[in-house]
Design a protein around this motif. Structure first.
Motif, PDB file in Angstrom:
ATOM      1  N   LEU A 130      39.798 -63.955  27.593  1.00 49.65           N
ATOM      2  CA  LEU A 130      39.245 -62.634  27.849  1.00 49.65           C
ATOM      3  C   LEU A 130      38.969 -62.437  29.343  1.00 49.65           C
ATOM      4  O   LEU A 130      39.307 -61.405  29.929  1.00 49.65           O
ATOM      5  N   ALA A 133      42.198 -61.981  31.240  1.00 53.38           N
ATOM      6  CA  ALA A 133      42.777 -60.659  31.002  1.00 53.38           C
ATOM      7  C   ALA A 133      42.034 -59.610  31.831  1.00 53.38           C
ATOM      8  O   ALA A 133      42.638 -58.728  32.436  1.00 53.38           O
ATOM      9  N   MET A 134      40.689 -59.730  31.887  1.00 54.58           N
ATOM     10  CA  MET A 134      39.902 -58.752  32.644  1.00 54.58           C
ATOM     11  C   MET A 134      40.182 -58.872  34.140  1.00 54.58           C
ATOM     12  O   MET A 134      40.285 -57.873  34.846  1.00 54.58           O
TER      13      MET A 134
ATOM     14  N   PRO B  14      50.805 -60.408  26.938  1.00 54.63           N
ATOM     15  CA  PRO B  14      49.512 -60.112  26.301  1.00 54.63           C
ATOM     16  C   PRO B  14      48.580 -59.306  27.195  1.00 54.63           C
ATOM     17  O   PRO B  14      47.855 -58.420  26.705  1.00 54.63           O
ATOM     18  N   VAL B  15      48.607 -59.588  28.498  1.00 56.25           N
ATOM     19  CA  VAL B  15      47.744 -58.847  29.422  1.00 56.25           C
ATOM     20  C   VAL B  15      48.107 -57.370  29.385  1.00 56.25           C
ATOM     21  O   VAL B  15      47.242 -56.496  29.260  1.00 56.25           O
ATOM     22  N   LEU B  17      49.661 -55.796  26.984  1.00 48.76           N
ATOM     23  CA  LEU B  17      49.314 -55.260  25.662  1.00 48.76           C
ATOM     24  C   LEU B  17      47.845 -54.890  25.614  1.00 48.76           C
ATOM     25  O   LEU B  17      47.470 -53.820  25.131  1.00 48.76           O
ATOM     26  N   CYS B  18      47.018 -55.809  26.125  1.00 45.48           N
ATOM     27  CA  CYS B  18      45.575 -55.573  26.164  1.00 45.48           C
ATOM     28  C   CYS B  18      45.283 -54.269  26.891  1.00 45.48           C
ATOM     29  O   CYS B  18      44.499 -53.437  26.420  1.00 45.48           O
ATOM     30  N   ILE B  19      45.941 -54.118  28.048  1.00 48.33           N
ATOM     31  CA  ILE B  19      45.674 -52.946  28.870  1.00 48.33           C
ATOM     32  C   ILE B  19      46.086 -51.668  28.138  1.00 48.33           C
ATOM     33  O   ILE B  19      45.316 -50.700  28.075  1.00 48.33           O
ATOM     34  N   THR B  20      47.276 -51.687  27.547  1.00 47.04           N
ATOM     35  CA  THR B  20      47.713 -50.480  26.835  1.00 47.04           C
ATOM     36  C   THR B  20      46.749 -50.173  25.705  1.00 47.04           C
ATOM     37  O   THR B  20      46.369 -49.027  25.496  1.00 47.04           O
ATOM     38  N   LEU B  21      46.338 -51.220  25.006  1.00 48.90           N
ATOM     39  CA  LEU B  21      45.449 -51.014  23.860  1.00 48.90           C
ATOM     40  C   LEU B  21      44.125 -50.408  24.324  1.00 48.90           C
ATOM     41  O   LEU B  21      43.632 -49.432  23.743  1.00 48.90           O
ATOM     42  N   VAL B  22      43.561 -51.011  25.379  1.00 56.47           N
ATOM     43  CA  VAL B  22      42.267 -50.524  25.868  1.00 56.47           C
ATOM     44  C   VAL B  22      42.388 -49.081  26.332  1.00 56.47           C
ATOM     45  O   VAL B  22      41.613 -48.211  25.917  1.00 56.47           O
ATOM     46  N   TYR B  68      49.156 -45.492  18.130  1.00 57.28           N
ATOM     47  CA  TYR B  68      49.299 -46.577  19.094  1.00 57.28           C
ATOM     48  C   TYR B  68      50.641 -47.269  18.927  1.00 57.28           C
ATOM     49  O   TYR B  68      51.350 -47.548  19.891  1.00 57.28           O
TER      50      TYR B  68
END
Lengths: 293, 309
Positions: A130, A133-134, B14-15, B17-22, B68
């Motif tokens: 986490l 990623a941040m 994954p990074v 993906l995380c960003i798009t999701l957020v 999404y």
């Protein structure tokens, strides 16, 4: 903190250790300058109403856009409000942002870092993932994205910047704990029967406070600067709140006719951040001379 | 090497993906939707069917996770949807703005590297001299100055008070000077500080003493022996800062009216143009990931001690 200085401070009684820290701090001129500027900033924020006869929100259209003069030392803005009064009161907003955001980030970051470093394993994996990623995303851009969603406003700035600031703290605390938990004093504490929570809070946490204080101080500067940027873009504090960033944002339309509207709040931001950076750098030199940049 | 790059690329997914999701999910917290921003509420009240039709047209009536998933599938194919406001393809709108941002970023990085690294070297070689003190004070001020304020001050002083350069706009190289100085200032300051401390660390090492004792010219020692090793942390910082420029670009571009992706982002937020915001953020995030990857590769190239595994 280097292994040597850590061992050193661990052996000495705490009072003497802190005295020698203060001694080292006092001999560092830039750290002292930083402390003076930062203290002045805090005092101005507290004493703002006594430092100016004007109210930061009181309009007086008959005296709009006046250049600096003895009655209005820094001039007036487009609504005839005294710029000096607004700059002085603006320090309250900045101070609040710095303190609130850092409280959030230090609490969350320290707690998660402590847990990740101490327990390791899957918990550590999740928290590190986490954090990475941040940190893998440009923070100002992320803040802008969050603000665009939450909507403008000071409370949302707290949330956005708090959410963004904790990973740095978390990574730092985790690293410190990883090395600290291998040390003998932890084993000794465990041998005399200290529980997990006690070891974490009474033995590990106080020992990693040095770097945390440094990062916290520099983090206040970052938070103030980020709030100013968001407010400048119109995403932070809303009018008529006298935030330095939004004052510059408004003053921008008058930059050619009334540049004083932009100069004063900008200089205030500059000086505050400079003070905090010098203080943070100085503290770092004091806590760990090896980390000097 | 290829494997290393591939693995880093996979790690970036994954990074992203995380960003798009957020970004995608957060859009739902907005009170009201783009329809309310686009149409006068009174008109919407009079004609609810039209509103419904518009919702269906843009797929706003589907549940969140389906939207999404659709967004992701389309994004992979390069279809980021259409701007609510101009009806233009988002990808096209973003790509149109890319050259301006690249130009600005490249100019900023170039002069920040040149000035910052040189100042750092001079400071290190003349440690504790007046010039060292001056450079480091300037660097400290540079790190502490808000980008937008510096931009406005330059605009006022150099653009209006003493009109040497155009205060805003886009086109000639003169237009590029002020924005690139503004965007590059913090990076310059940071590079000067990092270069100085890296040089100071290296200069104390034994192989430098060896180089000096075998009679090499000071210039050779500084540039060929010390600088090369001191550059490693500097390259990392350049890379990290380049990525950080994406945030600074948003502000600099909106100060100077520079027609890049940064300004488009701010405009899109003001218009509540959801697909456009997503497109911009996605682009800037991709740029960030690619730059970080490039830094890692360069890092491995200049420092033989770094292994790819």
């Amino acid at each position: 903190m280097s292994a040597a200085s850590r061992a050193h401070s661990a052996q000495e009684p705490p009072r003497r250790a802190s005295e020698s820290l203060w001694h080292r701090f006092r001999r560092n001129p830039s750290a002292m300058a930083g402390l003076v500027i930062t203290s002045a900033f805090v005092m101005v924020a507290v004493a703002a109403p006594w430092l100016t006869p004007y109210h930061p929100l009181k309009n007086d259209l008959s005296s709009a856009l006046l250049p600096p003069s003895p009655t209005h030392p820094l001039g007036t803005d487009q609504l005839g409000r005294d710029v000096l009064a607004r700059v002085l009161y603006g320090s309250r907003i900045s101070l609040t942002v710095g303190l609130v955001v850092q409280s959030i980030s230090l609490t969350v970051g320290t707690a998660l870092g402590l847990v990740a470093g101490f327990f390791g394993g899957r918990v550590d994996g999740v928290i590190v993932g986490l954090t990475n990623a941040m940190l893998a995303f440009p923070s100002l851009l992320f803040a802008i994205a969050i603000m665009s969603v939450l909507g403008p406003g000071l409370y949302n700035v707290f949330i956005a910047l708090g959410v963004l600031a904790w990973p740095t703290v978390c990574r730092l605390v985790r690293g410190e704990i990883l090395s600290l938990k291998q040390r003998e004093f932890v084993e000794a504490a465990r041998a005399v029967g200290a529980g997990t929570l006690r070891i974490m809070l009474r033995h590990l946490l106080p020992n990693c406070m040095g770097p945390v204080i440094v990062v916290g101080t520099l983090g206040v500067a970052t938070a103030i600067l980020s709030e100013a940027s968001l407010s400048f873009l119109g995403l932070g504090a809303q009018p008529p709140t006298p935030s330095w960033g939004s004052m510059i944002g408004r003053g921008r339309d008058y930059i050619f006719s009334a540049p004083w509207m932009v100069v004063a709040p900008g200089a205030a931001i500059c000086l505050t951040i400079l003070g905090l950076n010098m203080l943070g750098d100085g503290l770092r030199d004091v806590f760990d001379p090896r980390l000097r940049t | 090497m290829l494997q290393f790059i591939l693995r880093r690329l996979l790690g970036a997914i994954p990074v992203l993906l995380c960003i798009t999701l957020v970004v995608f999910l957060l859009m739902f917290v907005i009170p009201g939707d783009p329809i309310t921003a686009l149409i006068d509420p009174r008109a919407a009240e009079l004609n609810p069917d039209a509103v419904k039709l518009l919702r269906a047209k843009w797929g706003l009536d589907h549940p969140v996770h389906i939207r999404y998933w659709k967004f992701l599938c389309n994004a992979v194919r390069g279809d980021l949807g259409k701007s609510y406001r101009t009806n233009q393809q988002v990808l096209e709108a973003v790509l149109q703005r890319v050259p301006a941002t690249l130009q600005l970023a490249a100019a900023s990085v170039a002069w920040a590297t040149l000035v910052g690294v040189s100042a750092g070297i001079i400071s290190a070689v003349k440690q504790y001299s007046v010039i060292d003190f001056l450079f480091m004070l300037l660097a400290l001020i540079g790190v502490s100055m808000p980008v937008f304020w510096l931009g406005l001050m330059l605009m006022y002083l150099v653009g209006v008070r003493w009109p040497l350069l155009p205060p805003s706009g886009y086109g000639t190289w003169q237009h590029l000077v002020l924005p690139s100085i503004t965007l590059g200032s913090a990076m310059t300051a940071l590079l000067a500080r990092i270069t100085r401390s890296a040089m100071l660390n290296v200069i104390r090492l034994e192989y430098i003493t060896t180089a000096r004792s075998k009679g090499l010219a000071e210039r050779t020692v500084v540039y060929k022996h010390a600088l090369r090793n001191a550059l490693i942390p500097v390259v990392t910082v350049i890379g990290l800062q380049m990525a950080g420029l994406m945030g600074g670009a948003v502000i600099t571009e909106s100060v100077f009216g520079w027609p890049g992706v940064g300004r488009l982002t701010v405009d899109a937020i003001a218009w509540r143009d959801m697909p456009l915001v997503q497109g911009c953020v996605l682009f800037l995030a991709c740029a960030f990931v690619v730059v970080s990857l490039m830094v890692d590769v360069v890092y491995a190239l200049i420092d033989p001690r770094v292994r790819y595994d």
